[in-house]
Design a protein around this motif. Structure first.
Motif, mmCIF file in Angstrom:
data_model
loop_
_atom_site.group_PDB
_atom_site.id
_atom_site.type_symbol
_atom_site.label_atom_id
_atom_site.label_comp_id
_atom_site.label_asym_id
_atom_site.label_seq_id
_atom_site.Cartn_x
_atom_site.Cartn_y
_atom_site.Cartn_z
ATOM 1 N N TYR A 1 58.051 39.091 -30.801
ATOM 2 C CA TYR A 1 56.980 39.782 -30.088
ATOM 3 C C TYR A 1 57.473 40.302 -28.733
ATOM 4 N N PHE A 2 58.236 39.446 -28.040
ATOM 5 C CA PHE A 2 58.719 39.816 -26.707
ATOM 6 C C PHE A 2 59.685 40.994 -26.779
ATOM 7 N N THR A 3 60.669 40.921 -27.657
ATOM 8 C CA THR A 3 61.700 41.958 -27.720
ATOM 9 C C THR A 3 61.120 43.296 -28.155
ATOM 10 N N VAL A 4 60.289 43.284 -29.186
ATOM 11 C CA VAL A 4 59.710 44.531 -29.672
ATOM 12 C C VAL A 4 58.790 45.140 -28.613
ATOM 13 N N SER A 5 58.002 44.309 -27.949
ATOM 14 C CA SER A 5 57.093 44.825 -26.913
ATOM 15 C C SER A 5 57.865 45.399 -25.736
ATOM 16 N N VAL A 6 58.915 44.693 -25.311
ATOM 17 C CA VAL A 6 59.723 45.176 -24.190
ATOM 18 C C VAL A 6 60.348 46.524 -24.520
#
Length: 256
Positions: free
Chosen positions: A185-190
């Motif tokens: 979630y973090f990597t894709v959102s960033v």
């Protein structure tokens, strides 16, 4: 219907893994070339080697104490192309004296034709900034206010659309790795959120030069996202298979 949440990259047939690997490797190479292009485009903006905060401020905010042409030939990236003593000073004096058409024809034009027009022409590398006649030269004999809004718009809309599609592909592939959902979630959102942050700060740096620091941070986040979403899938597909097995693999393993 099969639950896709349990699917993993290493479960895929060899041919599919090859297609995915070649695709994301090519995307990674393209990104590295884009970084090189960024370096060669802006590294000499302030006249000094290396890409620095000063380069970015001058490129996007400009030099409000000088004209664009004067800033380029006196301490800027074009100074190296005026090697003959006195040429730079003649152009600077012409600008300070009012940049008249008469002195352009007799003083400035010969210098530009000899040293600059080869690149600054419709057929040259700097075709976006031609300097072949008085009218074209006068567009740069004005206060340097950095990147024009029109140029920003052309760059921003093509890059945001194309990079978003790249992140769509990389995000799908990355979603089938074995890392925890939190990191996914973090990597894709960033990756997606850093795009408007990067180009938004680039636009606002024209008015607030210190926002180049925010632009650098968002660029670093883009690089982080690219690296994680390319290297981790390659690692799991070819180097270290995670310790899990699909149903078919479990059956095959027990029979073996």
């Amino acid at each position: 219907m099969k639950d896709l949440s349990s699917a993993r990259l290493s479960d895929l047939p060899l041919s599919v893994r090859l297609v995915i690997s070649y695709t994301i490797v090519m995307l990674g190479i393209g990104y590295l070339i884009a970084l090189f292009n960024l370096y060669v485009t802006y590294s000499l903006t302030d006249g000094q080697p290396g890409l620095t905060v000063g380069d970015l401020k001058r490129a996007f905010y400009g030099n409000r104490d000088n004209t664009r042409l004067a800033a380029k030939i006196h301490g800027g990236s074009m100074e190296q192309f005026l090697p003959r003593p006195g040429d730079k000073e003649k152009i600077l004096s012409w600008i300070q004296d009012g940049a008249s058409k008469e002195k352009y024809d007799t003083v400035t034009k010969p210098i530009l034709m000899q040293n600059c027009v080869r690149c600054h022409s419709p057929e040259g590398l700097q075709r976006f900034r031609p300097l072949t006649n008085y009218e074209e030269v006068m567009t740069v004999v004005q206060i340097d206010r950095g990147e024009p809004v029109g140029l920003w718009a052309r760059v921003a809309h093509t890059h945001i659309q194309s990079i978003a599609l790249i992140f769509f592909v990389l995000g799908l592939v990355f979603s089938f790795t074995s890392v925890g959902n939190g990191l996914k979630y973090f990597t894709v959102s960033v990756s997606f959120l850093s795009l408007p942050l990067d180009f938004g700060s680039r636009f606002l740096a024209k008015y607030y030069p210190n926002l180049v620091y925010l632009m650098m941070v968002s660029g670093a986040l883009l690089g982080f996202s690219f690296a994680v979403m390319i290297l981790l899938p390659l690692y799991e597909m070819w180097i270290n298979k995670p310790e899990y097995y699909s149903n078919s693999e479990q059956t095959s393993y027990r029979r073996g």
